[in-house]
Write a protein that holds these residues in place. Structure first.
Motif, mmCIF file in Angstrom:
data_model
loop_
_atom_site.group_PDB
_atom_site.id
_atom_site.type_symbol
_atom_site.label_atom_id
_atom_site.label_comp_id
_atom_site.label_asym_id
_atom_site.label_seq_id
_atom_site.Cartn_x
_atom_site.Cartn_y
_atom_site.Cartn_z
ATOM 1 N N ASN A 220 -22.841 -13.799 -57.066
ATOM 2 C CA ASN A 220 -22.125 -14.144 -55.835
ATOM 3 C C ASN A 220 -22.510 -13.220 -54.687
ATOM 4 O O ASN A 220 -22.552 -13.647 -53.524
ATOM 5 N N ARG A 223 -25.784 -14.382 -53.407
ATOM 6 C CA ARG A 223 -25.698 -15.682 -52.757
ATOM 7 C C ARG A 223 -25.303 -15.560 -51.290
ATOM 8 O O ARG A 223 -25.518 -16.485 -50.500
ATOM 9 N N LEU A 224 -24.737 -14.433 -50.897
ATOM 10 C CA LEU A 224 -24.403 -14.209 -49.491
ATOM 11 C C LEU A 224 -25.638 -13.960 -48.637
ATOM 12 O O LEU A 224 -25.559 -14.042 -47.409
ATOM 13 N N ARG A 230 -33.434 -13.956 -50.196
ATOM 14 C CA ARG A 230 -32.717 -13.682 -51.438
ATOM 15 C C ARG A 230 -33.594 -13.036 -52.517
ATOM 16 O O ARG A 230 -33.128 -12.090 -53.194
#
Length: 398
Positions: A220, A223-224, A230
């Motif tokens: 998570n 994922r930001l 990424r």
């Protein structure tokens, strides 16, 4: 919802056809947008971020969010410190947990096994040493005035220092406190102990939660980051996690070794209260740079009550331990996981200690190592190889 409108069956009942026509049309359109794959519809087009209204709204919202975030941090700083400590310990446990998982142990069992080993070792130590620790701690406090007077009689330099700083009077006031002060001190000590136990339990629960759900938290968090950045963020983030985890485990192991060796040395030379002093050395050794020095000074003063040769030998012992720790234990146990220059270490410990106290001093080195990694991988390449604005054509000479 029915097939004609998007009016939810659990919201705004009874539903009638007396709603305004624009709302009815919007509900019919909403029902068309809803599908099994996207029950709440697909995201619409983005707002025009360059419009004056959006620019002003974004600026005002940024100011309000910043002010609100600062107020929340200041109001909940104690709880946030517990959360930070739990996350820090969970990251520190991650190398051991991941090692067990690589050897075909499920994550839940791996976390439980690491917790049982740590809790079992701590409980066994307390079971065997709590009574001697209490007895020796009380003896150290009660015999401090007599020990100081003995040192003053034997060493004039100590007498001069005691007279200058009024050590006799302070120790006498501490040992001869009346019952009211003692009872008040007991109440305050009880509050401190209760708060410490509560904080310890909360940190343990948070550590277990963070460790058990670490893969989901990691995913998570990544994922930001925008999609195109990424993969790079994953490489940098995992490197930072490895640095923090290696530092935590290595620092705990080195402190344990320091405590055991210190106890053996003190017991061998007949220095009083060896167990209390060894635990003090192990705990203070967790604090970078100044921890082992403070422990060495305190233990050397206690060793002076035995004899001057034992005191000198203890000084040499702590200097040798410092050399062994810096040039043997740290490179072999922590290895190259944390690479922080000495001057950065000093500055980081001072800043971390002034902001968050002992916890800040403990977090200072892994945080500094993480920042140095980001500077080396992100800032230096941009400064060394700035982006070119495009090919330029040389002017022709007329």
């Amino acid at each position: 919802m029915n097939d004609e409108t998007a009016h939810h069956e659990q919201v705004g009942q009874p539903h009638s056809d007396s709603e305004p026509a624009p709302i009815q049309a919007a509900e019919e359109r909403a029902a068309e947008l809803s599908s099994d794959r996207h029950p709440l519809g697909r995201p619409g087009r983005r707002f025009d971020r360059n419009s004056p209204f959006m620019v002003g709204l974004t600026g005002a919202a940024g100011v309000l969010v910043t002010v609100g975030a600062v107020r929340v941090v200041l109001a909940a700083h104690e709880a946030l410190l517990l959360v930070a400590a739990g996350l820090f310990l969970a990251i520190g446990m991650e190398p051991a947990v991941s090692w067990l998982i690589r050897h075909h142990v499920r994550r839940g069992f791996a976390v439980a096994l690491v917790f049982l080993i740590v809790a079992g070792g701590l409980a066994g130590f307390l079971w065997a040493a709590i009574s001697p620790l209490i007895d020796q701690g009380q003896g150290l406090l009660h015999h401090a005035p007599d020990a100081l007077r003995g040192l003053e009689d034997r060493y004039p330099l100590v007498r001069e220092a005691a007279e200058r700083f009024h050590l006799d009077q302070r120790l006498r006031e501490t040992s001869d406190a009346d019952f009211g002060k003692v009872s008040h001190g007991l109440v305050g000590a009880g509050k401190v102990i209760f708060g410490g136990v509560t904080a310890t339990v909360l940190v343990a629960v948070l550590t277990a939660y963070f460790s058990a759900n670490f893969p989901a938290l990691r995913a998570n968090l990544y994922r930001l980051v925008p999609r195109d950045r990424r993969p790079r963020a994953i490489l940098l983030g995992d490197a930072i996690f490895a640095k923090v985890g290696g530092y935590v485990l290595g620092n705990l192991l080195i402190s344990l070794i320091t405590g055991v060796v210190t106890f053996i040395w003190l017991a061998a030379f007949g220095v009083p209260f060896p167990l209390v002093l060894a635990v003090l050395a192990a705990v203070l050794d967790l604090i970078p740079l100044i921890g082992s020095t403070l422990a060495g000074i305190a233990i050397t003063l206690v060793a002076l009550t035995v004899s001057l040769p034992v005191c000198v030998a203890t000084v040499v012992f702590f200097i040798a331990m410092r050399m062994i720790e810096d040039y043997l234990l740290v490179p072999r146990i922590i290895g190259r996981t944390v690479q922080v220059p000495a001057v950065v270490t000093v500055v980081a410990v001072l800043i971390g200690g002034s902001i968050l106290g002992v916890l800040g001093a403990l977090l200072a080195i892994p945080v500094a190592a993480s920042l140095l990694l980001l500077v080396r991988e992100l800032l230096y390449p941009r400064l060394d190889h700035p982006a070119k604005s495009g090919p330029t054509t040389p002017r022709s000479r007329g």
